[in-house]
Design a protein around this motif. Structure first.
Motif, PDB file in Angstrom:
ATOM      1  N   ALA A 107       7.088   5.916   6.674  1.00  0.00           N
ATOM      2  CA  ALA A 107       7.028   6.566   5.360  1.00  0.00           C
ATOM      3  C   ALA A 107       7.599   5.679   4.270  1.00  0.00           C
ATOM      4  O   ALA A 107       7.182   5.771   3.109  1.00  0.00           O
ATOM      5  CB  ALA A 107       7.766   7.899   5.409  1.00  0.00           C
ATOM      6  N   SER A 108       8.529   4.819   4.621  1.00  0.00           N
ATOM      7  CA  SER A 108       9.102   3.929   3.607  1.00  0.00           C
ATOM      8  C   SER A 108       8.094   2.875   3.155  1.00  0.00           C
ATOM      9  O   SER A 108       8.266   2.267   2.101  1.00  0.00           O
ATOM     10  CB  SER A 108      10.367   3.256   4.142  1.00  0.00           C
ATOM     11  N   LYS A 109       7.033   2.681   3.908  1.00  0.00           N
ATOM     12  CA  LYS A 109       6.014   1.690   3.576  1.00  0.00           C
ATOM     13  C   LYS A 109       4.835   2.303   2.823  1.00  0.00           C
ATOM     14  O   LYS A 109       3.969   1.588   2.355  1.00  0.00           O
ATOM     15  CB  LYS A 109       5.504   1.009   4.842  1.00  0.00           C
ATOM     16  N   GLY A 110       4.777   3.611   2.762  1.00  0.00           N
ATOM     17  CA  GLY A 110       3.678   4.252   2.050  1.00  0.00           C
ATOM     18  C   GLY A 110       3.244   5.520   2.739  1.00  0.00           C
ATOM     19  O   GLY A 110       3.869   5.975   3.696  1.00  0.00           O
ATOM     20  N   PRO A 111       2.141   6.112   2.259  1.00  0.00           N
ATOM     21  CA  PRO A 111       1.661   7.375   2.829  1.00  0.00           C
ATOM     22  C   PRO A 111       1.270   7.227   4.301  1.00  0.00           C
ATOM     23  O   PRO A 111       0.848   6.165   4.740  1.00  0.00           O
ATOM     24  CB  PRO A 111       0.438   7.720   1.993  1.00  0.00           C
ATOM     25  N   LEU A 112       1.417   8.325   5.031  1.00  0.00           N
ATOM     26  CA  LEU A 112       1.102   8.350   6.462  1.00  0.00           C
ATOM     27  C   LEU A 112      -0.256   9.004   6.694  1.00  0.00           C
ATOM     28  O   LEU A 112      -0.565  10.030   6.105  1.00  0.00           O
ATOM     29  CB  LEU A 112       2.164   9.142   7.234  1.00  0.00           C
ATOM     30  N   SER A 113      -1.034   8.418   7.562  1.00  0.00           N
ATOM     31  CA  SER A 113      -2.322   9.005   7.919  1.00  0.00           C
ATOM     32  C   SER A 113      -2.140   9.902   9.136  1.00  0.00           C
ATOM     33  O   SER A 113      -1.156   9.793   9.880  1.00  0.00           O
ATOM     34  CB  SER A 113      -3.338   7.914   8.228  1.00  0.00           C
ATOM     35  N   ASP A 114      -3.098  10.777   9.348  1.00  0.00           N
ATOM     36  CA  ASP A 114      -3.058  11.636  10.528  1.00  0.00           C
ATOM     37  C   ASP A 114      -3.072  10.804  11.807  1.00  0.00           C
ATOM     38  O   ASP A 114      -2.403  11.123  12.776  1.00  0.00           O
ATOM     39  CB  ASP A 114      -4.249  12.594  10.525  1.00  0.00           C
ATOM     40  N   SER A 116      -1.884   7.735  12.266  1.00  0.00           N
ATOM     41  CA  SER A 116      -0.580   7.095  12.517  1.00  0.00           C
ATOM     42  C   SER A 116       0.433   8.119  13.038  1.00  0.00           C
ATOM     43  O   SER A 116       1.265   7.793  13.888  1.00  0.00           O
ATOM     44  CB  SER A 116      -0.061   6.392  11.259  1.00  0.00           C
TER      45      SER A 116
END
Length: 152
Positions: A107-114, A116
Motif C-alpha cells: 500500500a505504501s507503493k500505491g493502490p492495491l489490485s484484487d 495482488s
C-alpha cells in the motif's frame, strides 16, 4: 552352661545364612529402587460424562484408563513445551501478521489490485504453519517470544 547355649546360638546363626556378606554395594540403592516402581496411588471422582470422555481418549490411544490418566498428569507436571499454545491458532496469527506486513508494504507503493491481494493471501496461507513452527522452536530454545528473522 550359659556359654554353651550362646555358642550354640552363634553357630546356628552363622550357618543360617550361607551367603557371604559382600562389601560391594548393590548397583541400585534401596532408596532409589522405589523410584523405578510405582508405589503411590491417588484417585479422583468423575461424572459419568467425564469418565466416558477419559475412557474414549484412552481407547483412542490404545491404552488403559490408568495409563492414560498417568501420562496426562505427568505431561501437565512436566510443563510440556507449547502445551499452552494452540498450533492452529498460532498459525493463523502468523498468517495475519504476514498479510498485514505485506499489505502495508504494498500500500505504501500505491493502490492495491484484487490480484495482488489474492497473491498476498495465498502467500500468507502457504507460510503460516512454517512460520508458526519456527516461532515455537525459537520460543522453546529460550529465544523469547520474538518472531524468527526474515519473517515478512
Amino acid at each position: 552352661m550359659q556359654a554353651q547355649v550362646l555358642a550354640g546360638v552363634k553357630s546356628s546363626v552363622a550357618t543360617a545364612d550361607p551367603k557371604p556378606t559382600s562389601l560391594i554395594p548393590p548397583a541400585i540403592s534401596p532408596a532409589r529402587e522405589s523410584e523405578n516402581y510405582r508405589v503411590k496411588q491417588t484417585g479422583t471422582r468423575l461424572t459419568e460424562a467425564e469418565f466416558a470422555e477419559v475412557e474414549a481418549a484412552a481407547a483412542d490411544e490404545g491404552t488403559n484408563i490408568s495409563a492414560w490418566i498417568r501420562e496426562a498428569i505427568l505431561a501437565r507436571l512436566s510443563g510440556a513445551q507449547g502445551s499452552n499454545t494452540d498450533p492452529i491458532l498460532l498459525g493463523e496469527l502468523m498468517a495475519i501478521r504476514a498479510l498485514i506486513l505485506n499489505l502495508f508494504a504494498a500500500a505504501s507503493k500505491g493502490p492495491l489490485s484484487d490480484e495482488s491481494l489474492r497473491k498476498m493471501l495465498v502467500y500468507a496461507d502457504s507460510v503460516k504453519q512454517q512460520k508458526a513452527d519456527e516461532f515455537l522452536v525459537k520460543l522453546r530454545a529460550g529465544g523469547g517470544a520474538k518472531p524468527p528473522k526474515g519473517t515478512p
